[in-house]
Design a protein around this motif. Structure first.
Motif, mmCIF file in Angstrom:
data_model
loop_
_atom_site.group_PDB
_atom_site.id
_atom_site.type_symbol
_atom_site.label_atom_id
_atom_site.label_comp_id
_atom_site.label_asym_id
_atom_site.label_seq_id
_atom_site.Cartn_x
_atom_site.Cartn_y
_atom_site.Cartn_z
ATOM 1 N N ILE A 165 1.131 -1.170 0.160
ATOM 2 C CA ILE A 165 -0.250 0.047 0.028
ATOM 3 C C ILE A 165 0.944 1.080 0.093
ATOM 4 O O ILE A 165 0.674 2.299 -0.815
ATOM 5 C CB ILE A 165 -0.913 -0.034 1.379
ATOM 6 C CG1 ILE A 165 -2.086 -1.215 1.235
ATOM 7 C CG2 ILE A 165 -1.684 1.151 1.331
ATOM 8 C CD1 ILE A 165 -2.694 -1.221 2.357
ATOM 9 N N ALA A 166 2.056 1.243 0.933
ATOM 10 C CA ALA A 166 2.638 2.405 0.926
ATOM 11 C C ALA A 166 3.462 2.642 -0.640
ATOM 12 O O ALA A 166 3.546 3.763 -0.822
ATOM 13 C CB ALA A 166 3.660 2.348 2.054
ATOM 14 N N GLY A 167 4.002 1.753 -1.096
ATOM 15 C CA GLY A 167 4.939 1.868 -2.263
ATOM 16 C C GLY A 167 3.919 2.183 -3.688
ATOM 17 O O GLY A 167 4.292 3.133 -4.093
ATOM 18 N N TYR A 168 2.501 1.707 -3.598
ATOM 19 C CA TYR A 168 1.830 1.998 -4.709
ATOM 20 C C TYR A 168 1.116 3.406 -4.473
ATOM 21 O O TYR A 168 1.217 3.910 -5.717
ATOM 22 C CB TYR A 168 0.528 0.937 -4.698
ATOM 23 C CG TYR A 168 -0.296 0.980 -5.678
ATOM 24 C CD1 TYR A 168 0.014 0.712 -7.192
ATOM 25 C CD2 TYR A 168 -1.356 1.614 -5.933
ATOM 26 C CE1 TYR A 168 -0.601 0.592 -8.336
ATOM 27 C CE2 TYR A 168 -2.140 1.794 -6.955
ATOM 28 C CZ TYR A 168 -1.932 1.374 -8.137
ATOM 29 O OH TYR A 168 -2.593 1.479 -9.307
ATOM 30 N N TYR A 169 0.658 3.795 -3.480
ATOM 31 C CA TYR A 169 0.091 4.715 -3.295
ATOM 32 C C TYR A 169 1.036 6.133 -3.387
ATOM 33 O O TYR A 169 0.813 7.130 -3.898
ATOM 34 C CB TYR A 169 -0.836 5.126 -1.982
ATOM 35 C CG TYR A 169 -2.089 4.246 -2.350
ATOM 36 C CD1 TYR A 169 -3.334 4.989 -2.895
ATOM 37 C CD2 TYR A 169 -2.315 2.794 -1.910
ATOM 38 C CE1 TYR A 169 -4.570 4.319 -2.992
ATOM 39 C CE2 TYR A 169 -3.480 2.346 -2.101
ATOM 40 C CZ TYR A 169 -4.546 3.069 -2.685
ATOM 41 O OH TYR A 169 -5.662 2.203 -2.789
ATOM 42 N N GLY A 170 2.238 5.984 -2.718
ATOM 43 C CA GLY A 170 2.960 6.980 -2.534
ATOM 44 C C GLY A 170 2.745 8.388 -2.038
ATOM 45 O O GLY A 170 1.558 8.195 -1.303
ATOM 46 N N GLY A 171 3.368 9.456 -2.227
ATOM 47 C CA GLY A 171 3.051 10.674 -1.687
ATOM 48 C C GLY A 171 2.956 10.839 -0.355
ATOM 49 O O GLY A 171 3.764 10.139 0.487
ATOM 50 N N LYS A 172 1.816 11.634 0.272
ATOM 51 C CA LYS A 172 1.557 11.702 1.522
ATOM 52 C C LYS A 172 1.176 10.315 2.410
ATOM 53 O O LYS A 172 1.502 10.240 3.483
ATOM 54 C CB LYS A 172 0.292 12.540 1.803
ATOM 55 C CG LYS A 172 0.584 13.969 1.276
ATOM 56 C CD LYS A 172 -0.497 14.922 1.651
ATOM 57 C CE LYS A 172 -0.156 16.403 1.222
ATOM 58 N NZ LYS A 172 -1.112 17.288 1.501
ATOM 59 N N VAL A 173 0.586 9.458 1.600
ATOM 60 C CA VAL A 173 0.097 8.034 2.332
ATOM 61 C C VAL A 173 1.488 7.656 2.437
ATOM 62 O O VAL A 173 1.783 6.906 3.801
ATOM 63 C CB VAL A 173 -0.634 7.287 1.253
ATOM 64 C CG1 VAL A 173 -0.766 5.823 1.938
ATOM 65 C CG2 VAL A 173 -1.958 8.008 1.101
ATOM 66 N N ASP A 174 2.483 7.566 1.574
ATOM 67 C CA ASP A 174 3.693 6.791 1.673
ATOM 68 C C ASP A 174 4.616 7.470 2.891
ATOM 69 O O ASP A 174 5.192 6.773 3.752
ATOM 70 C CB ASP A 174 4.582 6.620 0.420
ATOM 71 C CG ASP A 174 5.944 6.203 0.748
ATOM 72 O OD1 ASP A 174 5.814 4.960 1.315
ATOM 73 O OD2 ASP A 174 7.037 6.567 0.180
ATOM 74 N N MET A 175 4.504 8.638 2.953
ATOM 75 C CA MET A 175 5.395 9.500 4.081
ATOM 76 C C MET A 175 4.883 9.078 5.461
ATOM 77 O O MET A 175 5.602 8.729 6.223
ATOM 78 C CB MET A 175 5.051 10.877 3.727
ATOM 79 C CG MET A 175 6.173 11.853 4.485
ATOM 80 S SD MET A 175 5.804 13.630 4.311
ATOM 81 C CE MET A 175 4.009 13.753 4.930
#
Length: 358
Positions: A165-175
């Motif tokens: 999930i973190a790698g696919y969505y990226g951006g603020k979600v990943d941060m």
């Protein structure tokens, strides 16, 4: 206009840069057969296993693990003692069978044998409560391997979902998700494990007779501890792989035809992370076994009377000067399992990591 010779070969024009075909001859049937290079169709798994079998240390580790697993499966069917059974003869407890050396019989057993009876030998001797030590080591190895295997599965599932999930969505979600991982990484592992184990033992209460009650609160708390702490490494590895894979053209093609995000992760991204998943899981098992052995050694692991390799080593510590072999047996088994799994994990990395292919 082309001109041909008597053999049907085109002649080279004067001052032409084309190849002179008259200098070449037709290949014979034998030469054609020599040029045919036939290779078997293979899969990623078969190709990796073929390379793994060429690694001598990995093959030796597999043999050792197969022997250990075979022993813990077959031994309870052959050895007529239970892991918590105190030795007895004709229904009477044999108090002379305390702390026997390997392959040694007690006085009552020797008398019983002289009278025509038969007794199965005590391969590793007995402990201070007149229990067969070999069967206790066998069951302790079972418990350690089960804890290591299921803890690794828990770590794999949580790390796989979180990292994907973190790698696919990226951006603020990943941060945000990666900052949570950094916080968990900053916690002192052993201190948190000990605190969680102590708290969970007093909080977890199961109905008597249930499956969870038979496992014991200590073992359930071990699984929860692994699920809370040890997934962060797996999540980081999966995230890094997903970040590199999602830039490929086939991911863009799947997105352009309207494929859902869950399907893209499951069908396109995770299969391409298979090498990382296999390697990380294989290396996580010895880490889980070592942690379980350590916790059992300090009294926070598997609950008595169920033995564990760590709890057996802890119990043997008191009689180290008189009965050192009691510590040697579980310690050697722990070393063999952890070393074999680490070597196997290294072999899997060399075999399945495409970046290491020659």
């Amino acid at each position: 206009m082309l001109h041909y010779d008597e053999n049907g070969m085109p002649k080279k024009a004067p001052f032409s840069l084309q190849l002179n075909l008259q200098k070449f001859g037709k290949a014979t049937d034998d030469e054609k057969r020599q040029q045919e290079v036939m290779s078997e169709s293979t899969t990623f798994f078969k190709d990796g296993m073929r390379r793994l079998m060429k690694n001598g240390l990995a093959v030796a580790s597999i043999i050792v693990l197969v022997l250990i697993v075979g022993t813990i499966i077959v031994a309870p069917m052959i050895v007529p003692y239970g892991y918590e059974e105190m030795l007895s003869i004709d229904g009477k407890r044999d108090k002379t069978a305390k702390n026997l050396a390997p392959f040694e019989y007690s006085k009552n057993e020797l008398k019983y044998i002289e009278e025509g009876g038969q007794r199965f030998p005590h391969i590793f001797g007995t402990d201070e409560q007149c229990r067969d030590y070999f069967i206790r080591v066998v069951y302790g190895t079972r418990v350690s391997l089960i804890v290591g295997f299921f803890a690794s599965i828990i770590v794999l599932i949580i790390g796989l979902i979180y990292g994907s999930i973190a790698g696919y969505y990226g951006g603020k979600v990943d941060m945000i998700m990666m900052r949570i991982v950094d916080i968990i990484y900053s916690l002192p592992d052993m201190l948190v494990i000990i605190l969680l184990s102590v708290v969970l033992q007093s909080v977890l209460v199961f109905k008597s007779g249930s499956v969870l009650a038979s496992l014991g609160t200590n073992m359930i708390s071990l699984f929860i501890v692994f699920g809370c702490l040890y997934w962060v490494g797996m999540a980081r590895l999966i995230r890094a792989e997903i970040l590199s894979i999602k830039e490929n053209e086939y991911i863009l093609a799947a997105q352009s035809i309207g494929a859902k995000r869950g399907r893209i992760i499951k069908k396109h991204m995770l299969p391409n992370c298979l090498s990382v998943i296999i390697i990380s899981t294989a290396l996580q098992i010895p880490s889980a076994i070592f942690t379980e052995s350590y916790l059992s050694f300090v009294g926070l692991g598997v609950q008595a009377p169920m033995p564990s390799l760590g709890s057996l080593a802890n119990a043997a510590r008191g009689g180290l000067q008189s009965y050192p072999y009691k510590l040697v047996f579980p310690a050697v088994i722990i070393c063999l399992i952890v070393l074999s799994l680490n070597l196997l994990g290294d072999g899997l990395r060399d075999a399945f990591d495409p970046k290491l292919k020659r």
